[in-house]
Write an enzyme that holds these catalytic residues in place. Structure first.
Site: not given
Length: 185
Positions: A72, A132, A170
């Site tokens: 990335k 990204y 998450d």
């Protein structure tokens, strides 16, 4: 372009040159030939753009396992974020170590994170746009996460952990000690 090595092998900070005048500025955010000249030869195949409305939003720690592991190249287009990479290549001398870099629209820094590293960020301002490039496409069956606030890793996110805004994914991510890395050095 200034390229700075970090304590994690392959994780690099790229500082790009901006050309400005009274209208504003221009910068080349990616140039394959320029980076090849610096020994960076990655074929990016997907661009991602995320928006986080609130200061203290955490996204990570994420990875994509082989065969769709991703390199990335991360930058911030608006606002400011603390970007984090964690080495999870079994057998690496820096396994479990992390670095963070504050990326902002103002400083124009980019962070290059090779495959084999967890990635995440925390927004330091409201209204953050993170952009990204990825070297492989998103593959849901290879997607994974490790707990962002795991005390065994001990990341300083630059925010109040109790006030973090998180996704369900998450919140449910496993602890580092309970997870087996799919990456080797």
């Amino acid at each position: 372009m200034k390229i700075t090595e970090t304590i994690l092998p392959g994780v690099l900070i790229l500082e790009l040159r901006r050309f400005g005048d009274d209208r504003g500025w221009f910068m080349e955010s990616w140039n394959r030939d320029t980076l090849r000249g610096h020994g960076i030869d990655i074929d990016f195949v997907q661009d991602n753009h995320s928006y986080s409305a609130h200061k203290g939003t955490v996204r990570g720690l994420h990875y994509q396992a082989p065969p769709h592991a991703q390199d990335k190249l991360v930058r911030v287009g608006r606002g400011s974020a603390r970007d984090v990479a964690v080495d999870v290549r079994r057998g690496s001398e820096t396994y479990g170590h992390w670095i963070s870099v504050d990326l902002s629209a103002e400083n124009g820094r980019q962070l290059l994170i090779p495959r084999g590293f967890l990635h995440g960020f925390a927004t330091l301002t409201p209204d953050v746009e993170l952009l990204y490039k990825c070297s492989d496409v998103y593959a849901p069956d290879c997607d994974g996460a490790v707990a962002w606030n795991d005390p065994d890793i001990g990341i300083d996110w630059g925010i109040d952990p109790a006030a973090a805004t998180l996704s369900d994914k998450d919140r449910a991510a496993p602890r580092f000690a309970d997870w087996t890395s799919p990456f080797t050095a």
